[in-house]
Design an enzyme around this catalytic site. Structure first.
Site, PDB file in Angstrom:
ATOM      1  N   HIS A  54      48.545  37.807  36.871  1.00 22.02           N
ATOM      2  CA  HIS A  54      47.784  36.786  35.949  1.00 22.02           C
ATOM      3  C   HIS A  54      46.985  37.851  35.012  1.00 22.02           C
ATOM      4  CE1 HIS A  54      48.179  32.759  38.170  1.00 22.02           C
ATOM      5  NE2 HIS A  54      49.315  33.344  38.065  1.00 22.02           N
ATOM      6  N   GLU A  56      43.728  37.666  34.615  1.00 17.83           N
ATOM      7  CA  GLU A  56      42.519  38.019  35.239  1.00 17.83           C
ATOM      8  C   GLU A  56      42.726  39.373  36.319  1.00 17.83           C
ATOM      9  OE1 GLU A  56      43.918  35.285  34.680  1.00 17.83           O
ATOM     10  OE2 GLU A  56      42.656  33.599  34.964  1.00 17.83           O
ATOM     11  N   CYS A  84      42.618  30.395  37.966  1.00 12.64           N
ATOM     12  CA  CYS A  84      43.465  29.540  38.931  1.00 12.64           C
ATOM     13  C   CYS A  84      42.592  30.017  40.332  1.00 12.64           C
ATOM     14  CB  CYS A  84      44.928  29.939  38.953  1.00 12.64           C
ATOM     15  SG  CYS A  84      45.331  31.450  39.858  1.00 12.64           S
ATOM     16  N   CYS A  87      42.903  33.509  41.083  1.00 12.00           N
ATOM     17  CA  CYS A  87      41.891  34.617  40.302  1.00 12.00           C
ATOM     18  C   CYS A  87      40.621  34.164  40.374  1.00 12.00           C
ATOM     19  CB  CYS A  87      42.265  34.137  38.985  1.00 12.00           C
ATOM     20  SG  CYS A  87      43.903  35.035  38.228  1.00 12.00           S
TER      21      CYS A  87
END
Lengths: 150, 150
Positions: A54, A56, A84, A87
């Site tokens: 992801h 992040e 999420c 993260c």
């Protein structure tokens, strides 16, 4: 509180680039306490065959590598979408000071939704949260991405 | 249900090696549906200056790279400690079929504790969970590690 729109703008640039690579368009930027951009990244889950890639996570890993520490004390993170639970937990581990995110994510979010990671009694570092900056733009970016893929 | 002790044994080997590197002693192993070890890893947070470099994340990323997919459909994960919320979410994203873990982690765990990731309504893939295999051994390994560092 003074928001820093140019860092969110940079996160949007990363999000758009991710979408153009066929990835869910999310971008993230890590900013040092002095205001320097330490790392920027877009989602690369498909490209890297990595469910953890992801925006992040990639930005945090890059920034940590850059400063040679697994903690980004005093650093801020700008993201185009609510992180999420994976993260959000990584953001807490990295000791991010402030998290700015654009759009809420009702389905996959882990900050205002789902497990609300920073509100858990077992969360040992509670990042400050500022949301909504560019929310409509982030929603539109995601809407268009998912519409075009249908 | 037949447990597969040799895979947990391998996870313990990784955990011990992590401890010897000065990392919190946790190890993880990803096993394919055919029973092949796809990846094994120990914690490397300090070594890599990476707050996401937990054993589970490293093993999942390696296994995904090996099979060229961000999903490990039908694969099982053996870990010596209850995964944290970050790792539990990654396990769900990777579509791990079964998670076997040894000791519970009351403080940092995210499966039976804290946000209980797999019980969240927003969790879209619920991995089957089998815990307790080698629990006392894992607890003793962690106890000794933290005692020796004081």
């Amino acid at each position: 509180m003074k928001l820093v729109p140019e860092h969110m703008e940079l996160a949007f640039t990363e999000a758009v680039a991710a979408g153009e690579r066929g990835e869910v368009p999310v971008g993230a930027v890590v900013v040092s306490p002095a205001g320097e951009v330490l790392a920027r990244a877009g989602n690369r889950v498909k490209e890297l065959s990595d469910p953890t890639a992801h925006a992040e996570i990639l930005a945090i890993r890059k920034a940590c590598r850059k400063i040679g520490s697994e903690r980004l004390v005093g650093c801020d993170l700008f993201v185009t979408l609510e992180p999420c639970p994976m993260c959000a937990t990584a953001i807490s581990y990295a000791r991010i000071r402030r998290l700015y995110f654009a759009a809420d994510d009702e389905k996959m979010g882990g900050v205002h939704h789902g497990p609300r990671i920073f509100s858990q009694p077992t969360c040992h570092h509670r990042t400050e949260i500022y949301d909504g900056l560019g929310a409509e733009r982030a929603r539109e970016l995601l809407r268009r991405f998912f519409r075009d893929r249908r």
